[in-house]
Write a protein that holds these residues in place. Structure first.
Motif, PDB file in Angstrom:
ATOM      1  N   PHE A 243       0.807  -1.210   0.000  1.00 34.49           N
ATOM      2  CA  PHE A 243       0.000   0.000   0.000  1.00 34.49           C
ATOM      3  C   PHE A 243       0.845   1.266   0.000  1.00 34.49           C
ATOM      4  O   PHE A 243       0.367   2.345   0.329  1.00 34.49           O
ATOM      5  CB  PHE A 243      -0.974  -0.017   1.175  1.00 34.49           C
ATOM      6  CG  PHE A 243      -1.827  -1.253   1.149  1.00 34.49           C
ATOM      7  CD1 PHE A 243      -2.678  -1.506   0.093  1.00 34.49           C
ATOM      8  CD2 PHE A 243      -1.724  -2.188   2.166  1.00 34.49           C
ATOM      9  CE1 PHE A 243      -3.441  -2.669   0.048  1.00 34.49           C
ATOM     10  CE2 PHE A 243      -2.481  -3.344   2.132  1.00 34.49           C
ATOM     11  CZ  PHE A 243      -3.342  -3.586   1.067  1.00 34.49           C
ATOM     12  N   GLY A 244       2.066   1.093  -0.409  1.00 32.56           N
ATOM     13  CA  GLY A 244       2.889   2.238  -0.717  1.00 32.56           C
ATOM     14  C   GLY A 244       3.646   2.833   0.452  1.00 32.56           C
ATOM     15  O   GLY A 244       3.239   2.755   1.604  1.00 32.56           O
ATOM     16  N   HIS A 245       4.793   3.421   0.101  1.00 36.63           N
ATOM     17  CA  HIS A 245       5.610   4.173   1.052  1.00 36.63           C
ATOM     18  C   HIS A 245       5.582   5.623   0.596  1.00 36.63           C
ATOM     19  O   HIS A 245       6.136   5.979  -0.442  1.00 36.63           O
ATOM     20  CB  HIS A 245       7.038   3.634   1.062  1.00 36.63           C
ATOM     21  CG  HIS A 245       7.929   4.317   2.060  1.00 36.63           C
ATOM     22  ND1 HIS A 245       9.262   4.030   2.180  1.00 36.63           N
ATOM     23  CD2 HIS A 245       7.683   5.279   2.993  1.00 36.63           C
ATOM     24  CE1 HIS A 245       9.804   4.783   3.131  1.00 36.63           C
ATOM     25  NE2 HIS A 245       8.854   5.552   3.629  1.00 36.63           N
ATOM     26  N   ALA A 266      -2.346  11.180   5.751  1.00 43.27           N
ATOM     27  CA  ALA A 266      -1.901  10.148   4.812  1.00 43.27           C
ATOM     28  C   ALA A 266      -2.037   8.762   5.414  1.00 43.27           C
ATOM     29  O   ALA A 266      -2.479   7.814   4.745  1.00 43.27           O
ATOM     30  CB  ALA A 266      -0.468  10.422   4.395  1.00 43.27           C
ATOM     31  N   LEU A 267      -1.671   8.612   6.684  1.00 41.15           N
ATOM     32  CA  LEU A 267      -1.823   7.307   7.337  1.00 41.15           C
ATOM     33  C   LEU A 267      -3.304   6.927   7.451  1.00 41.15           C
ATOM     34  O   LEU A 267      -3.685   5.784   7.209  1.00 41.15           O
ATOM     35  CB  LEU A 267      -1.187   7.336   8.721  1.00 41.15           C
ATOM     36  CG  LEU A 267       0.316   7.074   8.778  1.00 41.15           C
ATOM     37  CD1 LEU A 267       0.844   7.313  10.184  1.00 41.15           C
ATOM     38  CD2 LEU A 267       0.652   5.638   8.337  1.00 41.15           C
ATOM     39  N   ARG A 268      -4.133   7.883   7.798  1.00 35.64           N
ATOM     40  CA  ARG A 268      -5.573   7.612   7.924  1.00 35.64           C
ATOM     41  C   ARG A 268      -6.221   7.359   6.558  1.00 35.64           C
ATOM     42  O   ARG A 268      -7.347   6.869   6.493  1.00 35.64           O
ATOM     43  CB  ARG A 268      -6.264   8.784   8.607  1.00 35.64           C
ATOM     44  CG  ARG A 268      -5.888   8.958  10.064  1.00 35.64           C
ATOM     45  CD  ARG A 268      -6.367   7.782  10.904  1.00 35.64           C
ATOM     46  NE  ARG A 268      -6.176   8.034  12.333  1.00 35.64           N
ATOM     47  CZ  ARG A 268      -6.465   7.158  13.283  1.00 35.64           C
ATOM     48  NH1 ARG A 268      -6.960   5.960  12.962  1.00 35.64           N
ATOM     49  NH2 ARG A 268      -6.269   7.456  14.557  1.00 35.64           N
ATOM     50  N   GLY A 272       0.551   2.562   3.297  1.00 31.21           N
ATOM     51  CA  GLY A 272       1.167   1.501   4.089  1.00 31.21           C
ATOM     52  C   GLY A 272       2.221   2.018   5.050  1.00 31.21           C
ATOM     53  O   GLY A 272       2.282   1.603   6.207  1.00 31.21           O
ATOM     54  N   ARG A 273       3.056   2.918   4.561  1.00 29.04           N
ATOM     55  CA  ARG A 273       4.090   3.535   5.389  1.00 29.04           C
ATOM     56  C   ARG A 273       4.181   5.010   5.042  1.00 29.04           C
ATOM     57  O   ARG A 273       4.045   5.393   3.885  1.00 29.04           O
ATOM     58  CB  ARG A 273       5.457   2.864   5.154  1.00 29.04           C
ATOM     59  CG  ARG A 273       5.559   1.456   5.710  1.00 29.04           C
ATOM     60  CD  ARG A 273       6.908   0.840   5.389  1.00 29.04           C
ATOM     61  NE  ARG A 273       7.031   0.542   3.954  1.00 29.04           N
ATOM     62  CZ  ARG A 273       8.121   0.012   3.400  1.00 29.04           C
ATOM     63  NH1 ARG A 273       9.190  -0.238   4.143  1.00 29.04           N
ATOM     64  NH2 ARG A 273       8.143  -0.243   2.105  1.00 29.04           N
ATOM     65  N   VAL A 274       4.432   5.816   6.049  1.00 28.41           N
ATOM     66  CA  VAL A 274       4.565   7.260   5.855  1.00 28.41           C
ATOM     67  C   VAL A 274       5.828   7.736   6.537  1.00 28.41           C
ATOM     68  O   VAL A 274       6.023   7.506   7.738  1.00 28.41           O
ATOM     69  CB  VAL A 274       3.344   8.016   6.406  1.00 28.41           C
ATOM     70  CG1 VAL A 274       3.576   9.528   6.339  1.00 28.41           C
ATOM     71  CG2 VAL A 274       2.085   7.646   5.633  1.00 28.41           C
ATOM     72  N   LEU A 307      15.864   8.030   1.657  1.00 31.98           N
ATOM     73  CA  LEU A 307      14.412   7.864   1.704  1.00 31.98           C
ATOM     74  C   LEU A 307      13.779   8.071   0.337  1.00 31.98           C
ATOM     75  O   LEU A 307      12.792   7.409  -0.010  1.00 31.98           O
ATOM     76  CB  LEU A 307      13.801   8.827   2.716  1.00 31.98           C
ATOM     77  CG  LEU A 307      13.826   8.352   4.176  1.00 31.98           C
ATOM     78  CD1 LEU A 307      13.331   9.447   5.103  1.00 31.98           C
ATOM     79  CD2 LEU A 307      12.964   7.105   4.351  1.00 31.98           C
ATOM     80  N   LEU A 308      14.308   8.972  -0.461  1.00 35.30           N
ATOM     81  CA  LEU A 308      13.781   9.168  -1.809  1.00 35.30           C
ATOM     82  C   LEU A 308      13.927   7.902  -2.639  1.00 35.30           C
ATOM     83  O   LEU A 308      13.063   7.582  -3.463  1.00 35.30           O
ATOM     84  CB  LEU A 308      14.495  10.333  -2.502  1.00 35.30           C
ATOM     85  CG  LEU A 308      14.111  11.736  -2.024  1.00 35.30           C
ATOM     86  CD1 LEU A 308      15.066  12.781  -2.570  1.00 35.30           C
ATOM     87  CD2 LEU A 308      12.680  12.059  -2.449  1.00 35.30           C
ATOM     88  N   ALA A 309      14.964   7.170  -2.414  1.00 37.56           N
ATOM     89  CA  ALA A 309      15.188   5.928  -3.173  1.00 37.56           C
ATOM     90  C   ALA A 309      14.211   4.835  -2.773  1.00 37.56           C
ATOM     91  O   ALA A 309      13.977   3.893  -3.547  1.00 37.56           O
ATOM     92  CB  ALA A 309      16.628   5.453  -2.972  1.00 37.56           C
ATOM     93  N   ARG A 310      13.628   4.925  -1.568  1.00 38.75           N
ATOM     94  CA  ARG A 310      12.726   3.871  -1.090  1.00 38.75           C
ATOM     95  C   ARG A 310      11.253   4.222  -1.229  1.00 38.75           C
ATOM     96  O   ARG A 310      10.389   3.364  -1.077  1.00 38.75           O
ATOM     97  CB  ARG A 310      13.016   3.579   0.387  1.00 38.75           C
ATOM     98  CG  ARG A 310      14.444   3.089   0.659  1.00 38.75           C
ATOM     99  CD  ARG A 310      14.511   2.224   1.913  1.00 38.75           C
ATOM    100  NE  ARG A 310      13.944   2.864   3.078  1.00 38.75           N
ATOM    101  CZ  ARG A 310      14.650   3.475   4.026  1.00 38.75           C
ATOM    102  NH1 ARG A 310      15.957   3.556   3.904  1.00 38.75           N
ATOM    103  NH2 ARG A 310      14.061   4.008   5.079  1.00 38.75           N
ATOM    104  N   ALA A 311      10.952   5.478  -1.516  1.00 40.30           N
ATOM    105  CA  ALA A 311       9.559   5.925  -1.535  1.00 40.30           C
ATOM    106  C   ALA A 311       8.874   5.561  -2.852  1.00 40.30           C
ATOM    107  O   ALA A 311       9.510   5.411  -3.896  1.00 40.30           O
ATOM    108  CB  ALA A 311       9.493   7.434  -1.324  1.00 40.30           C
TER     109      ALA A 311
END
Length: 499
Positions: A243-245, A266-268, A272-274, A307-311
């Motif tokens: 459900f996305g980062h 965003a979490l609500r 999946g991860r924020v 973090l940009l590489a994982r989002a």
């Protein structure tokens, strides 16, 4: 009789084309006029059943014809009726002339309008209709001013005189109606810019079944069930990685609240991860408010690389500011080439440094209010508001992205199935005119984008859910409504609860 308001919104020219098609199909113009008067009379009686007095303002053309026939019908029902004209009825032609003759033949008092004449009962605006494209002429403007100053109930025929049917722009002055009965096709200008403030309650009367082949609509009203249905179902075996980062960047010194609102929303909204990249001073407050959010302090833009590489998607702008730190962080984020939402100071920075725009594409969502849109387009806020549909199209073309122009009757770029047809949001209320509302919208947009929804769909769904959440939160009153009050209603709406 009037029916539910239609989803398709047309221009004045398209409405005239539809009117001509109905006549060509065998319904006379006079019969359409009679049906319009019937619809007006029924709507008027439902709203003011005991008024008993009607004062009709008539201009020229078919809009005036509707007014003359309405007056004739009210007289037959026992009401006291008078008519003021601003165009010599002896110069009317065709069906409008026939309508005047019926009213005159029934003995209704018909006289030229002059300032200071008495006004009574329910006032009917049958002055201009869809014909106006510029400024209202002085004599009509004086009549409109008298109508607005009367403190009497007002019903507008088709649309309030002085209102542009295509854009919602006011031609200097416009009638402020409590009820507008619009015919054949719904007009976009009724629902955006100044339209909602001048239309009052909107009633739609189709008059006849439209032909199978219709002109292209300017816009369509956003439909929540249809947009929710475009989300894929969640499997029982689902995990957060599916459900996305979402990564949010913002919160310069003294502006941490904006990024907090966006992250929690965003979490609500199902991400999946924020994660959040922000100033160090905001980290403790963010974790205390929402421990489910992952937070990293950055002092230099290169620290965002990991973090940009994982989002999967980005939200850039809430509380971002316009400092050197802000600019470098934005530039670094845009270089990642991810689906992204640009809001607030991200938009202002791009307006100030157009070179940044080369990194935008169709996966970029822009969420400007009119002043931000004006900066991006290099024009004034008034020019944006004068033609909101044109501003949305111009932003989408100039920046190759998806756009929502916020405000009453928020307008979005179209879906892939109809890219030229804008989306219009009818939900929302004045209580939402408060700080932080845009940050909540950005959070919803980002979550939906991170979950893999097509960018245009994510934008339209987010805009509508955000506005509907505002209406749910305002059930306890519009005064004192906070942006954070929308977060739980957003969750309920995304889970299919309408109340």
């Amino acid at each position: 009789m009037a029916n539910d308001f239609p989803a398709a919104l047309y221009s004045a020219a398209a409405t005239r084309e539809l009117d001509a098609a109905l006549i060509a199909g065998g319904i006379s113009g006079l019969e359409l006029m009679r049906r319009a008067a019937d619809a007006l009379w029924q709507a008027l009686q439902a709203r003011w059943p005991r008024a008993g007095v009607l004062t009709v303002f008539c201009g020229a053309g078919n809009n005036a014809g509707d007014g003359y026939l309405l007056a004739h019908q009210a007289l037959a029902a026992g009401w006291e009726v008078s008519i003021y004209y601003l165009a010599d009825p002896q110069r009317l032609q065709g069906d409008a002339a026939t309508a005047w003759q019926r009213a005159a033949g029934a003995g209704i008092r018909i006289q030229a309008w002059a300032p200071g004449q008495p006004l009574e009962g329910v006032l009917v605006d049958a002055l201009l209709g869809t014909g106006i494209t510029g400024e209202v002429r002085a004599n009509v403007a004086a009549a409109i001013a008298a109508i607005n100053a009367s403190n009497l109930p007002v019903v507008a025929v088709d649309l309030p005189s002085g209102l542009d049917a295509d854009t919602g722009r006011i031609g200097g002055i416009a009638v402020k109606a409590q009820l507008t009965v619009t015919f054949i096709a719904a007009k976009l200008g009724l629902l955006t810019a100044q339209g909602p403030d001048h239309c009052g309650e909107l009633v739609f009367a189709p008059l006849a079944e439209l032909p199978i082949e219709t002109p292209a609509a300017l816009a369509r009203i956003l439909d929540l069930p249809a947009l929710l249905a475009q989300r894929p179902p969640r499997a029982r075996s689902a995990h957060k990685g599916q459900f996305g980062h979402l990564l949010l960047l913002g919160g310069d010194q003294g502006m941490g609240g904006a990024i907090m609102l966006a992250a929690e929303t965003a979490l609500r909204s199902g991400a999946g991860r924020v994660s959040v990249l922000t100033r160090a001073e905001h980290v403790p407050a963010l974790l205390a408010r929402c421990p489910e959010v992952m937070v990293k302090a950055v002092t230099e833009a290169h620290q965002a690389s990991e973090l940009l590489a994982r989002a999967n998607a980005l939200v850039i702008g809430p509380g971002l500011g316009q400092s050197t730190w802000s600019h470098s962080l934005l530039e670094q984020a845009l270089s990642a080439g991810l689906p992204q939402i640009l809001d607030a100071d991200a938009l202002n920075l791009i307006a100030a440094d157009p070179g940044l725009a080369v990194k935008l594409d169709s996966r970029t969502l822009m969420t400007p209010h009119p002043a931000e849109a004006a900066r991006l387009l290099g024009c004034t806020t008034a020019e944006v508001q004068d033609d909101r549909p044109a501003a949305v199209h111009a932003l989408a073309q100039q920046y190759s992205c998806q756009v929502v122009l916020k405000g009453v009757g928020s307008l979005t770029t179209g879906l892939p199935s109809a890219p030229g047809v804008l989306g219009l949001c009818r939900a929302g209320n004045p209580g939402m005119a408060t700080a932080g509302m845009g940050d909540v919208l950005s959070g919803v947009c980002g979550a939906l984008l991170a979950q893999g929804l097509p960018p245009a769909t994510a934008l339209q769904l987010a805009v509508l859910v955000h506005a509907r959440a505002g209406d749910m939160a305002a059930e306890q009153g519009q005064w004192g409504l906070l942006a954070s009050d929308l977060i739980m209603p957003v969750r309920r709406l995304l889970n299919g609860f309408s109340e």
